[in-house]
Design a protein around this motif. Structure first.
Motif, PDB file in Angstrom:
ATOM      1  N   ARG A 202     -10.989  -6.159  -5.687  1.00 25.13           N
ATOM      2  CA  ARG A 202     -11.529  -7.482  -5.334  1.00 25.13           C
ATOM      3  C   ARG A 202     -12.829  -7.811  -6.081  1.00 25.13           C
ATOM      4  O   ARG A 202     -13.501  -8.780  -5.758  1.00 25.13           O
ATOM      5  CB  ARG A 202     -11.781  -7.632  -3.829  1.00 25.13           C
TER       6      ARG A 202
ATOM      7  N   SER B  40      -3.009 -13.630  -0.637  1.00 26.94           N
ATOM      8  CA  SER B  40      -3.589 -12.915  -1.778  1.00 26.94           C
ATOM      9  C   SER B  40      -3.405 -11.412  -1.630  1.00 26.94           C
ATOM     10  O   SER B  40      -3.040 -10.715  -2.587  1.00 26.94           O
ATOM     11  CB  SER B  40      -5.083 -13.240  -1.920  1.00 26.94           C
ATOM     12  N   THR B  41      -3.663 -10.908  -0.433  1.00 23.05           N
ATOM     13  CA  THR B  41      -3.481  -9.478  -0.176  1.00 23.05           C
ATOM     14  C   THR B  41      -2.033  -9.074  -0.393  1.00 23.05           C
ATOM     15  O   THR B  41      -1.741  -8.025  -0.979  1.00 23.05           O
ATOM     16  CB  THR B  41      -3.916  -9.137   1.256  1.00 23.05           C
TER      17      THR B  41
ATOM     18  N   THR C 223      -6.085 -15.756   2.199  1.00 17.94           N
ATOM     19  CA  THR C 223      -6.496 -14.343   2.165  1.00 17.94           C
ATOM     20  C   THR C 223      -5.309 -13.431   2.410  1.00 17.94           C
ATOM     21  O   THR C 223      -5.114 -12.427   1.706  1.00 17.94           O
ATOM     22  CB  THR C 223      -7.587 -14.078   3.214  1.00 17.94           C
ATOM     23  N   GLU C 224      -4.489 -13.770   3.407  1.00 10.36           N
ATOM     24  CA  GLU C 224      -3.295 -12.973   3.700  1.00 10.36           C
ATOM     25  C   GLU C 224      -2.314 -12.999   2.533  1.00 10.36           C
ATOM     26  O   GLU C 224      -1.745 -11.969   2.161  1.00 10.36           O
ATOM     27  CB  GLU C 224      -2.619 -13.502   4.970  1.00 10.36           C
TER      28      GLU C 224
END
Length: 223
Positions: A71, A208-209, A205-206
């Motif tokens: 990240r 991307s992860t 965010t979810e």
């Protein structure tokens, strides 16, 4: 060693990520009081100035790998190329700019530093990107500045879509479709009629992860 690309960046982070890049084509090491990128690819050039574009390409791949695994977003830049004579004494150099950084994943550092044969995973990725256009494309697709919805959509497509990802056993078809549909919705500026959101849609965010994990699995499969 004839040339070294001197790097800008936070010293502590350079110390932490150095074990991740320890191969002939991409080695981050400390030279006196500075941190440098070394590469066997530099040795083909007669002038320090000619090394700049090669160093930028290698460092871009390093930054992409760091963004994917840890990240870190564009953490390092080449400030100048240091030339050395045959006895290892420094000669001329050219000055470059600097870049700031943000927080990063300690787990990603450990993963990139893990050994793949005789070299670290980070160096293995850079080495593979030099010879495999698909791996280079994957790193470039992810980039070094974080992911937006268009990139999330494109990465899923790059990996072959839901059917291929499911075939590899990396995710369920429903999860892939929910994230792909959400990404498609937002990349078309929220056109609710043609590209509606799924009933249960992930945050960026979810998502991307999720695609980070998929892309890392795919890159590992190419090494």
């Amino acid at each position: 060693m004839r040339y070294a690309a001197i790097l800008s960046g936070q010293v502590q982070i350079l110390e932490n990520i150095a074990p991740c890049f320890s191969g002939d084509e991409a080695r981050i090491t400390k030279l006196d009081n500075t941190w440098a990128l070394l590469s066997s690819d530099f040795e083909a050039y007669a002038k320090a100035q000619d090394v700049f574009p090669i160093a930028d390409i290698i460092l871009h791949r390093i930054n992409c790998a760091l963004a994917l695994y840890t990240r870190l977003l564009s953490p390092f830049a080449v400030t100048y190329i240091q030339a050395f004579d045959d006895a290892g004494r420094p000669l001329n150099r050219g000055v470059r700019g600097s870049v700031t950084i943000n927080v990063y994943s300690a787990e990603g550092i450990a993963e990139l530093a893990s050994l793949q044969g005789l070299q670290s995973l980070g160096s293995a990725i850079v080495h593979k990107a030099n010879s495999d256009p698909a791996v280079n494309e994957a790193l470039s697709l992810h980039g070094d500045n974080g992911l937006g919805w268009p990139q999330i959509y494109d990465i899923i497509e790059f990996l072959g879509g839901a059917n291929e990802i499911v075939r590899n056993g990396w995710a369920t078809k429903k999860r892939i479709r929910d994230i792909r549909q959400t990404a498609n919705h937002f990349r078309h500026l929220g056109s609710t009629k043609k590209y509606p959101l799924p009933a249960t849609h992930p945050t960026i965010t979810e998502a991307s992860t999720f695609v980070n994990d998929l892309l890392k699995r795919w890159i590992t499969s190419r090494l």
